[in-house]
Design a protein around this motif. Structure first.
Motif, PDB file in Angstrom:
ATOM      1  N   UNK A   1       0.785  -1.226   0.093  1.00 48.96           N
ATOM      2  CA  UNK A   1      -0.131  -0.054  -0.020  1.00 48.96           C
ATOM      3  C   UNK A   1       0.830   1.352  -0.128  1.00 48.96           C
ATOM      4  N   UNK A   2       2.013   1.297   0.820  1.00 45.31           N
ATOM      5  CA  UNK A   2       2.876   2.313   1.027  1.00 45.31           C
ATOM      6  C   UNK A   2       3.516   2.786  -0.655  1.00 45.31           C
ATOM      7  N   UNK A   3       3.830   1.633  -1.300  1.00 41.60           N
ATOM      8  CA  UNK A   3       4.217   2.076  -2.635  1.00 41.60           C
ATOM      9  C   UNK A   3       3.131   2.468  -3.545  1.00 41.60           C
ATOM     10  N   UNK A   4       1.903   1.751  -3.395  1.00 42.84           N
ATOM     11  CA  UNK A   4       1.049   2.305  -4.235  1.00 42.84           C
ATOM     12  C   UNK A   4       0.461   3.820  -3.820  1.00 42.84           C
ATOM     13  N   UNK A   5       0.458   4.062  -2.880  1.00 45.76           N
ATOM     14  CA  UNK A   5       0.136   5.410  -2.277  1.00 45.76           C
ATOM     15  C   UNK A   5       1.169   6.470  -2.893  1.00 45.76           C
ATOM     16  N   UNK A   6       2.565   5.962  -2.691  1.00 44.77           N
ATOM     17  CA  UNK A   6       3.846   6.821  -3.284  1.00 44.77           C
ATOM     18  C   UNK A   6       3.680   7.040  -4.705  1.00 44.77           C
ATOM     19  N   UNK A   7       3.110   6.032  -5.634  1.00 47.55           N
ATOM     20  CA  UNK A   7       2.997   6.085  -6.850  1.00 47.55           C
ATOM     21  C   UNK A   7       1.728   7.305  -7.235  1.00 47.55           C
ATOM     22  N   UNK A   8       0.836   7.271  -6.274  1.00 50.08           N
ATOM     23  CA  UNK A   8      -0.399   8.129  -6.694  1.00 50.08           C
ATOM     24  C   UNK A   8       0.082   9.578  -6.113  1.00 50.08           C
ATOM     25  N   UNK A   9       0.838   9.642  -5.112  1.00 50.32           N
ATOM     26  CA  UNK A   9       1.043  11.107  -4.583  1.00 50.32           C
ATOM     27  C   UNK A   9       1.969  11.705  -5.756  1.00 50.32           C
ATOM     28  N   UNK A  10       3.178  10.831  -5.940  1.00 46.10           N
ATOM     29  CA  UNK A  10       4.167  11.462  -6.877  1.00 46.10           C
ATOM     30  C   UNK A  10       3.483  11.666  -8.284  1.00 46.10           C
TER      31      UNK A  10
END
Ligand code: GTP
Ligand code: MG
Length: 521
Positions: A411-420
């Protein structure tokens, strides 16, 4: 940029700095080289072109990483020795090891056609690597003596083995003939049966190769009167010597004396406890999810040089995904992977015994396979763009003790993808509309997700939610297991079971995992 509630998973990452005064060696060896050399019809026991390609890759490593001052190798293995005072990537073992092994695989695939212009490289070549710490120069000396002795033993054995096979024996018969024979007997066998004086065989086969940097004068240009302008340049030099761990050889190299120091005595016998320490390998904790995360090295520059579209280059991402599919097809213990931008996370089954859970073996073989595949597949995704230089990826292994924490990691990696992605989409739209980069940056400073979405709608008529899912959510690559698949007409369920697919779902919510219960089961 904003933090997410999942950031806590970072605390599971461990430090692996090699403390001074330990000297750092990185040793690499090809993974399943026998299979690779069979597929490519390499000459036995030594293929000169394949050896030259390996040496050329090792020389490229020394040119790329100035902190490596010496290397020694034979067949499909090379050891790289760092200067005593190196601060390369804060001496982090996994980072250093993975970068080198990735770079070698990538250069190997890039240079293949130079050495084998009439042979296609049929599959990626990956390497296993490990970091060895030498507490003193004496330990380094023992290490080099050990490796060169190994080179000699293996080459003598292989020379006999292949002469016997070429003379008509089966592989099994040849092995039986050699069973229990000493060096002297092997030398005699070669001489008496085949008229070969072992000592007359090429030095490169018998002694291996040393590569180190030297200063050499190079013509950089000619001035207006046609006079050459020379400069001192660092250049890799390859030499062969019978006793690389001997004082005579070592202490005669000024550069090595300066960066590593002198050998005080000659070695009479290699201490068994040193060899044991060279073979020691850390294991990852049992019954935990292992994640191998790889990340493109300096991809900011790589994407500029290769003119990737901003903020997302569809083909570059498709290439990354295709490499991840190849990794999952090759390594059955990987159950799931997730990629965004220049990074990919590979999840190994909780109970995986892959390489007895030895961290550096697992990281190196995955990161180097991925790198090799990236170079080999480049032209499929960029048929009209030349690959200007060999890319490399770093890699690390992290253990997560429960499925819940593993899911928080993903989830951390997917949220990071979204934010970036949301930030980058706004940033590049502002720049494309005429703002400078610093204006765009200050414009976006402190804005929330909702404001960014409004900006996109208001100013650029873009509904963020309609942008490609791959850009917004990243890519998941996994195997479709039995219950998710349909029985095909020909009834060959096995094939379908193994099918690796690329998906762009939301992996934060439960629904995805409920839909694919077998992935983390
Ligand atoms: P290190 O990983 O620390 O070596 O640096 P890096 O330059 O690779 O940066 P990082 O991994 O933090 O970020 C990846 C970088 O790759 C992004 O900042 C972009 O510059 C670039 N990148 C990745 N994917 C794309 C893409 O699809 N298009 C473009 N234009 N750039 C991309
Ligand atoms: Mg990167």
């Amino acid at each position: 940029m904003a933090n997410s509630k999942y950031e806590y998973v970072k605390s599971f990452e461990v430090e692996d700095e090699v403390m001074p005064p330990n000297l750092i060696i990185v040793r690499i060896e090809a993974f399943n080289f026998d299979g690779f050399s069979d597929i490519h019809d390499f000459e036995k026991p030594n293929d000169e072109k394949a050896l030259a390609l390996m040496s050329s890759c090792a020389a490229a490593v020394l040119e790329e990483y100035p902190d490596i001052v010496f290397s020694y190798g034979f067949n499909d293995e090379y050891s790289f020795v760092f200067k005593r005072k190196t601060k390369f990537y804060q001496r982090r073992a996994s980072k250093i090891m993975s970068l080198i092994v990735s770079f070698v695989s990538s250069v190997y695939a890039t240079k293949w056609k130079e050495f084998f212009p009439h042979k296609e490289m049929k599959c990626p070549l990956s390497f296993l690597a490990r970091v060895l710490c030498c507490a003193s120069l004496e330990v380094l000396q023992a290490y080099l003596a050990w490796r060169q002795n190994e080179c000699h033993i293996r080459n003598l054995h292989n020379t006999c083995l292949w002469m016997l096979i070429k003379s008509g024996k089966s592989a099994k018969e040849a092995v039986e003939v050699l069973q229990g024979t000493q060096k002297q007997e092997k030398n005699e066998l070669l001489f008496q049966q085949f008229g070969i004086n072992y000592r007359m065989l090429p030095e490169m086969f018998r002694q291996g190769s040393c590569i180190f940097m030297t200063q050499a004068e190079d013509v950089v240009k000619y001035n207006e009167h046609g006079v050459p302008v020379k400069r001192m340049r660092r250049k890799p030099m390859m030499i062969h010597d019978e006793h690389i761990a001997g004082r005579n050889f070592w202490n005669g190299q000024q550069y090595l004396l300066m960066e590593l120091g002198a050998f005080e005595n000659d070695i009479k016998k290699i201490k068994a406890e040193y060899v044991r320490s060279f073979l020691f390998e850390n294991k990852l904790m049992p019954s935990t999810w292992i994640v191998i995360r790889i990340d493109g090295c300096h991809f900011h520059r790589f994407s500029e040089v290769h003119e990737f579209e901003k903020p997302n280059d569809q083909q570059a991402l498709n290439l990354m995904n295709s490499c991840a599919v190849a990794v999952l097809e090759e390594f059955k213990d990987i159950v799931f992977s997730f990629g965004v931008s220049d990074e990919y996370s590979f999840v190994l089954n909780k109970d995986s015994k892959f390489y007895q859970r030895q961290a550096s073996q697992i990281v190196s073989v995955i990161v180097s396979f991925f790198s090799s595949a990236y170079v080999m597949k480049w032209k499929d995704f960029f048929p009209f763009k030349e690959l200007k230089y060999s890319p490399s990826f770093d890699g690390r292994a992290v253990c997560y003790p429960s499925t819940e924490i593993l899911r928080d990691y993903l989830a951390w990696r997917q949220v990071d993808c979204h934010i970036n992605n949301q930030y980058n989409t706004c940033f590049w739209m502002l720049v494309k509309s005429g703002k400078s980069k610093s204006e765009a940056q200050s414009y976006l400073k402190g804005t929330q997700a909702r404001e960014k979405n409004e900006l996109l709608i208001r100013q650029f008529n873009i509904n963020y939610d309609t942008l490609p899912e791959m850009f917004r959510r990243g890519s998941s690559v996994f195997r479709m297991k039995g219950e998710d698949s349909m029985m095909p007409e020909n009834g060959r369920l096995e094939e379908v079971k193994q099918k690796v697919i690329i998906d762009h779902s939301n992996i934060i919510e439960d629904s995805f995992w409920k839909e694919h219960p077998s992935i983390l089961s």
